[in-house]
Write an enzyme that holds these catalytic residues in place. Structure first.
Site, PDB file in Angstrom:
ATOM      1  N   ASP A 265      -5.595   9.376 -24.025  1.00 48.40           N
ATOM      2  CA  ASP A 265      -5.861   8.081 -23.408  1.00 48.40           C
ATOM      3  C   ASP A 265      -5.033   7.017 -24.132  1.00 48.40           C
ATOM      4  O   ASP A 265      -5.386   6.572 -25.215  1.00 48.40           O
ATOM      5  CB  ASP A 265      -7.362   7.798 -23.515  1.00 48.40           C
ATOM      6  CG  ASP A 265      -7.776   6.421 -23.040  1.00 48.40           C
ATOM      7  OD1 ASP A 265      -6.910   5.659 -22.576  1.00 48.40           O
ATOM      8  OD2 ASP A 265      -8.974   6.111 -23.126  1.00 48.40           O
TER       9      ASP A 265
ATOM     10  N   GLY B 128      -1.119   2.986 -19.105  1.00 47.84           N
ATOM     11  CA  GLY B 128      -1.455   1.951 -18.136  1.00 47.84           C
ATOM     12  C   GLY B 128      -2.041   0.739 -18.814  1.00 47.84           C
ATOM     13  O   GLY B 128      -2.532   0.811 -19.942  1.00 47.84           O
TER      14      GLY B 128
END
Length: 211
Positions: free
Chosen positions: A78, A7
């Site tokens: 992440d 993202g």
């Protein structure tokens, strides 16, 4: 097992990584931001430091993938190495902030690395609008992020959407404008339910789901 969260800047990757690992007792692999020796310089002078920054990230994330592939744990990562090569580096090149020579050198190195590793078992993409990203970036108050350009964020968002449209692999798309998993337990439960259905369901999981 390798679960990767993708993202744009400020979309909630670190928050979701932390929450999932607390909930499922999985192992987090956070993005190396606070100790990145290039990031502050990059936001001050993108053209000068773009290649250095992208090589730093490429090195770190390839090392992460190799270590994840050797682990027996369920690891939540992440941000992914694919975002560096398919989004961040091309965006810098398109904006004139990375030379064609540097971009081609970077791309050749990425292609070589990718010939040695595979996709994550599940990719979670946090889709977010530019206003939501700006709001989240302001809330966390990182000094070096104050100079991020809106056109830079916009270019990244466009490339994220183009990349995710053609992604091949198990994929869960979360609308982080409306699914507030960070402060709404019910929304977080929606995310965990989708992950459990995708990863541990009795039947063959769908290639792509949206929430």
């Amino acid at each position: 097992m390798h679960i990767a969260i993708a993202g744009n800047i400020g979309s909630g990757k670190t928050t979701l990584t932390r929450l999932l690992c607390q909930h499922f007792k999985w192992t987090p692999r956070f993005e190396p931001v606070d100790h990145n020796p290039y990031l502050a310089d990059f936001y001050e002078d993108m053209e000068r430091w773009s290649f250095n920054l992208q090589i730093y990230f490429l090195n770190k994330r390839f090392r992460d993938i190799v270590e994840i592939s050797r682990s027996d744990d369920v690891i939540v990562q992440d941000r992914t190495i694919y975002e560096d090569a398919n989004i961040f580096a091309p965006n810098l090149h398109d904006m004139g902030l990375m030379s064609t020579r540097d971009f081609e050198n970077y791309s050749d190195l990425f292609d070589l690395m990718m010939s040695l590793v595979g996709n994550p078992d599940l990719l979670i993409y946090l889709r977010s609008s530019i206003p939501n990203l700006i709001s989240q970036i302001q809330k966390r108050g990182r000094e070096y992020e104050k100079s991020i350009r809106i056109d830079y964020l916009t270019g990244l968002n466009e490339k994220y959407e183009n990349w995710i449209k053609d992604y091949e692999g198990n994929l869960l798309i979360v609308d982080s404008d409306h699914i507030k998993f960070g402060n709404n337990p019910e929304d977080f439960e929606k995310v965990t339910n989708m992950i459990e259905a995708q990863m541990f369901g009795l039947f063959t999981p769908k290639k792509q789901q949206e929430l």
